[in-house]
Design a protein around this motif. Structure first.
Motif, mmCIF file in Angstrom:
data_model
loop_
_atom_site.group_PDB
_atom_site.id
_atom_site.type_symbol
_atom_site.label_atom_id
_atom_site.label_comp_id
_atom_site.label_asym_id
_atom_site.label_seq_id
_atom_site.Cartn_x
_atom_site.Cartn_y
_atom_site.Cartn_z
ATOM 1 N N ALA A 180 2.868 0.166 -0.156
ATOM 2 C CA ALA A 180 2.352 1.531 -0.044
ATOM 3 C C ALA A 180 3.419 2.592 -0.283
ATOM 4 O O ALA A 180 3.100 3.740 -0.583
ATOM 5 N N ASP A 181 4.694 2.220 -0.170
ATOM 6 C CA ASP A 181 5.703 3.247 -0.422
ATOM 7 C C ASP A 181 5.952 3.426 -1.910
ATOM 8 O O ASP A 181 6.687 4.302 -2.326
ATOM 9 N N GLN A 182 5.387 2.565 -2.754
ATOM 10 C CA GLN A 182 5.560 2.722 -4.189
ATOM 11 C C GLN A 182 4.260 3.047 -4.909
ATOM 12 O O GLN A 182 4.280 3.482 -6.053
ATOM 13 N N TRP A 183 3.154 2.813 -4.258
ATOM 14 C CA TRP A 183 1.888 2.950 -4.971
ATOM 15 C C TRP A 183 0.939 3.896 -4.244
ATOM 16 O O TRP A 183 0.898 3.932 -3.023
ATOM 17 N N ASN A 184 0.186 4.635 -5.044
ATOM 18 C CA ASN A 184 -0.962 5.357 -4.511
ATOM 19 C C ASN A 184 -2.148 4.410 -4.585
ATOM 20 O O ASN A 184 -2.448 3.859 -5.650
ATOM 21 N N ILE A 185 -2.814 4.215 -3.469
ATOM 22 C CA ILE A 185 -3.799 3.136 -3.399
ATOM 23 C C ILE A 185 -5.208 3.691 -3.182
ATOM 24 O O ILE A 185 -5.433 4.540 -2.315
ATOM 25 N N TYR A 186 -6.117 3.224 -4.026
ATOM 26 C CA TYR A 186 -7.502 3.712 -3.978
ATOM 27 C C TYR A 186 -8.495 2.564 -3.938
ATOM 28 O O TYR A 186 -8.908 2.066 -4.980
ATOM 29 N N PRO A 187 -8.908 2.109 -2.765
ATOM 30 C CA PRO A 187 -9.985 1.110 -2.740
ATOM 31 C C PRO A 187 -11.352 1.799 -2.879
ATOM 32 O O PRO A 187 -11.590 2.851 -2.272
ATOM 33 N N PHE A 188 -12.192 1.184 -3.714
ATOM 34 C CA PHE A 188 -13.578 1.637 -3.845
ATOM 35 C C PHE A 188 -14.470 0.463 -3.512
ATOM 36 O O PHE A 188 -14.246 -0.641 -3.997
ATOM 37 N N HIS A 189 -15.460 0.707 -2.703
ATOM 38 C CA HIS A 189 -16.374 -0.386 -2.393
ATOM 39 C C HIS A 189 -17.798 0.019 -2.749
ATOM 40 O O HIS A 189 -18.250 1.103 -2.415
ATOM 41 N N TYR A 190 -18.472 -0.877 -3.484
ATOM 42 C CA TYR A 190 -19.847 -0.611 -3.899
ATOM 43 C C TYR A 190 -20.754 -1.677 -3.321
ATOM 44 O O TYR A 190 -20.489 -2.868 -3.482
#
Lengths: 410, 372
Positions: free
Chosen positions: B282-292
């Motif tokens: 998380a200190d290197q990446w912007n994280i976007y989980p999407f759940h459908y």
């Protein structure tokens, strides 16, 4: 004489040899200039309708985009491009093989002869290259002065009208210089009478001049291609080809004259000339006096229909050859467009402009017709009425300039 | 003479402008259809556009079928430009009109999307440093193109070798470089701050998710991808499908797969957590989980487990967690109710309900409007 640009010594000597053979066979043409260009440039010239310099328009960009994609993905490629004029200009695609170039050059001499001797080409401006370039400069000038969008929009509107001509008027004027204006010549009528600004009048006449120049190509597509195919085949197999090129030639020729689903003008035209040759006709006389319509009308009979794949394909579906012929003639008549004429040639600005569709059994596409009528009404500045028939009933469509249908383009 | 293809550039640009204008007008339509999906190659999307024809007087009344009209004008079916053309010969073995495709850069499409939905730009959380290959040509390498050859260096090398090998003769000072002496300018890699993001698309593929539901998911995934790609310099996408079990799949499978069975949403969240921990710190990446999903979880106990994973493990790592509930005939829709009840107006969690395709643009807007 044949002039070459960028062909290289080998092709240049082939060009001389083919010209000699063509002249010996009886073909006669203005000087021919061959210029070899990369495919991309030939596509660009083709998108410009054959002319290297024209007015700016997104439509050329669209055609170029399509040609270029077709070429990139290998769907289609242009072999050659030939421009009616004195001298006759022809573009060759640099990357084509030697055999293809020879075929194309022989084909071009056929077209060049047709351009010079077919009477439907007689009234054409043989210096159209310069004229088109001048038109381009004029449009660019107006765009600079009035803004690109305004000029482009007007140009698009007028271009949508470029079929509203009398295809026989140039011939009439040739024989009778004082011939009265044709009631079918809506562009001329607008230029003369509509309440337009000076540049608009010039632009309308410009579009009319260019459309008139292209008329004979539309009237003789089948014969012109047939004639050129007849000659490329005759000249190449008559000593121009190297023995090793026969198979490649056959493949290429078969591709160009293939039996396609619709109408392949190369194929049908070639069939017509070959059949006339077998009947002992003077081919040179035929190529001089006919357009597609008159030749087909005169030449197609039961015998020809049996030997022509275009006719045979429809006859096996149970159609009589007479009906196939009739339908073909109808689709070619008036260059394939509806006949629209002015009823009140004495109409003055402010009055209703009355038009009539000369109905030949085929109804108009109403939606498009309403858009065009809207364009006409805007140019005319007063209501326009078109009389036509719809499903057998006489109807009148009327459009007022202030309730105009927005045109689809731009 | 300037080349015709070069002169054409202006007309081509003008045409593309017009097409873009159309695209803008039709964006709503594209936001509700799967037409653009799969048309992406690199950072470019090719969009099929109908030919723009000028209207003309032509035949084709309501009763005009077949007959002469269908017979085709000369030149049709030959891959040729329309009539009026100057004796252009096509090669004659192809159908005539190909639909045009216009290539649009992802940035441009995203810009249209942003305008249409009123989306703010995303501010990446902090600056993440990644090593970036390439950069300025400040290094020297023994291999490279001739255009980058360092003449003096090469000869210096050759001189050294000549002297060292004892071939040097001051009376005849000849130095002949051999291939091993060649030296070239080269790029030097160096650390450079770069913003990177990872999208985790999780889809419920239990029996109740039909074709239409998956299509709606596809559309949402495509557009959120497009937007985030325009916001970050580099993007990675992870696809997870789940029914009662979750697994990571490739993009192709994600949209094609047909599973059935129960639904255990927690399985997907757990897998997502593991993947992120392992591969996307998380200190290197912007994280976007999407759940459908259609919101029909297996049990209330599993929902509790979901909330636990979210609260304790996932949410602290991510920029935003998005849940999109597509309506299906069988789905109860309970999961969204549970999420909303638990989080209310939460900073990181956003949920949307999609009734049908018409609702897709609104869901996309909801997910992206916070600019996180």
């Amino acid at each position: 004489m044949v002039i070459t640009r960028g062909l290289g010594p080998k092709l240049e000597s082939e060009a001389q040899r083919i010209e000699e053979a063509a002249r010996k066979a009886g073909l006669d043409f203005f000087d021919v200039v061959f210029e070899a260009l990369p495919a991309e440039d030939v596509n660009a010239v083709a998108a410009y309708g054959g002319f290297a310099k024209r007015y700016p328009s997104w439509r050329f960009g669209m055609d170029f985009e399509r040609l270029q994609k077709g070429y990139t993905y290998g769907f289609s490629k242009i072999y050659e491009l030939v421009i009616n004029g004195d001298p006759t200009l022809a573009y060759l695609v640099k990357t084509n093989s030697l055999m293809e170039q020879k075929l194309v050059m022989a084909h071009v001499f056929g077209h060049a002869d047709f351009f010079r001797h077919n009477i439907w080409f007689a009234p054409t401006d043989r210096h159209m290259v310069a004229r088109m370039e001048h038109h381009g400069e004029r449009v660019a000038h107006w765009m600079g002065r009035l803004g690109r969008t305004a000029v482009e929009r007007f140009l698009d509107r007028v271009l949508a009208l470029d079929t509203l001509l009398d295809p026989y008027q140039p011939q009439r004027e040739r024989w009778n210089p004082g011939a009265a204006a044709s009631p079918y010549d809506l562009l001329e009528f607008l230029a003369r009478k509509a309440p337009l600004e000076e540049w608009q009048v010039e632009l309308v006449r410009m579009v009319r001049t260019e459309a008139t120049y292209f008329l004979p190509q539309r009237q003789t597509k089948i014969l012109n291609e047939g004639w050129a195919s007849y000659w490329h085949s005759k000249l190449l197999t008559g000593g121009i080809l190297d023995d090793s090129e026969i198979v490649e030639f056959s493949d290429c020729h078969a591709g160009a004259t293939a039996d396609t689903n619709g109408l392949n003008p190369y194929k049908l035209g070639l069939e017509l000339f070959r059949s006339a040759e077998r009947a002992g006709e003077d081919l040179f006389a035929l190529r001089r006096k006919h357009n597609d319509l008159s030749f087909l009308d005169e030449w197609v009979d039961a015998d020809f229909a049996r030997t022509s794949t275009f006719f045979a394909r429809q006859m096996v579906q149970g159609k009589a050859w007479q009906d196939v012929k009739e339908a073909l003639l109808q689709s070619l008549a008036w260059c394939g467009t509806p006949q629209i004429r002015v009823r009140n040639l004495d109409a003055e600005p402010g009055q209703v402009w009355q038009l009539e569709h000369v109905h030949d059994g085929r109804d108009l596409h109403q939606e498009d017709a309403m858009v065009i009528l809207g364009d006409l009404a805007r140019l005319w500045g007063s209501p326009v009425v078109l009389a036509t028939k719809l499903a057998g009933n006489a109807v009148e469509w009327r459009v007022d300039p202030n309730e105009v249908v927005e045109s689809g383009a731009a | 003479m300037s080349r015709p293809a070069h002169r054409m550039a202006t007309d081509q640009a003008r045409f593309r402008d017009i097409v873009r204008g159309r695209l803008r007008e039709d964006l709503r339509k594209y936001l509700q259809s799967s037409e653009l999906i799969g048309r992406q190659a690199g950072r470019v999307i090719s969009i099929p556009v109908p030919q723009i024809e000028l209207p003309r007087f032509r035949f084709g009344g309501p009763g005009e079928k077949g007959g002469a009209g269908a017979k085709g004008k000369p030149g049709q079916g030959k891959g040729e430009p329309q009539d009026g053309e100057n004796g252009v010969g096509g090669s004659g073995d192809q159908p005539g009109q190909h639909p045009l495709e216009v290539e649009v850069e992802i940035e441009e499409l995203a810009e249209l999307l942003g305008k249409e939905l009123g989306l703010p730009r995303i501010e990446p959380r902090g600056c993440k440093k990644l090593w970036v290959e390439g950069g300025r040509y400040t290094g020297v390498a023994p291999e490279g193109p001739n255009s980058l050859r360092l003449f003096r260096r090469t000869f210096r090398q050759a001189l050294q070798r000549t002297i060292a090998s004892g071939e040097w003769d001051p009376a005849d000072p000849r130095v002949v470089p051999i291939p091993a002496d060649q030296r070239y300018r080269a790029q030097r890699s160096h650390p450079k701050p770069q913003s990177a993001a990872v999208l985790v698309h999780m889809m419920d593929v239990s029996g109740s998710m039909g074709r239409e539901q998956k299509d709606m998911v596809r559309i949402q995934a495509f557009w959120t991808d497009t937007w985030l790609r325009s916001q970050y310099e580099s993007i990675e996408v992870v696809y997870i499908v789940h029914d009662a079990e979750a697994k990571e799949v490739d993009q192709e499978t994600f949209f094609r797969v047909r599973e059935s069975g129960g639904t255990k949403i927690s399985s997907a969240y757990a897998l997502c957590r593991d993947i992120v921990r392992e591969r996307y710190p998380a200190d290197q990446w912007n994280i976007y989980p999407f759940h459908y999903s259609d919101g029909d979880n297996w049990s209330a106990r599993d929902t509790k487990e979901c909330l636990r994973i979210l609260d304790d493990e996932l949410l602290p790592m991510v920029n935003q967690f998005a849940y999109s509930q597509v309506k299906s005939v069988y789905g109860s829709g309970q999961f969204k109710v549970d999420l909303d009840h638990h989080y209310g107006e939460h900073e990181v969690v956003v949920t949307a309900a999609v009734e049908d395709r018409m609702g897709v643009p609104e869901a996309i807007r909801k997910f992206l409007q916070r600019g996180r």
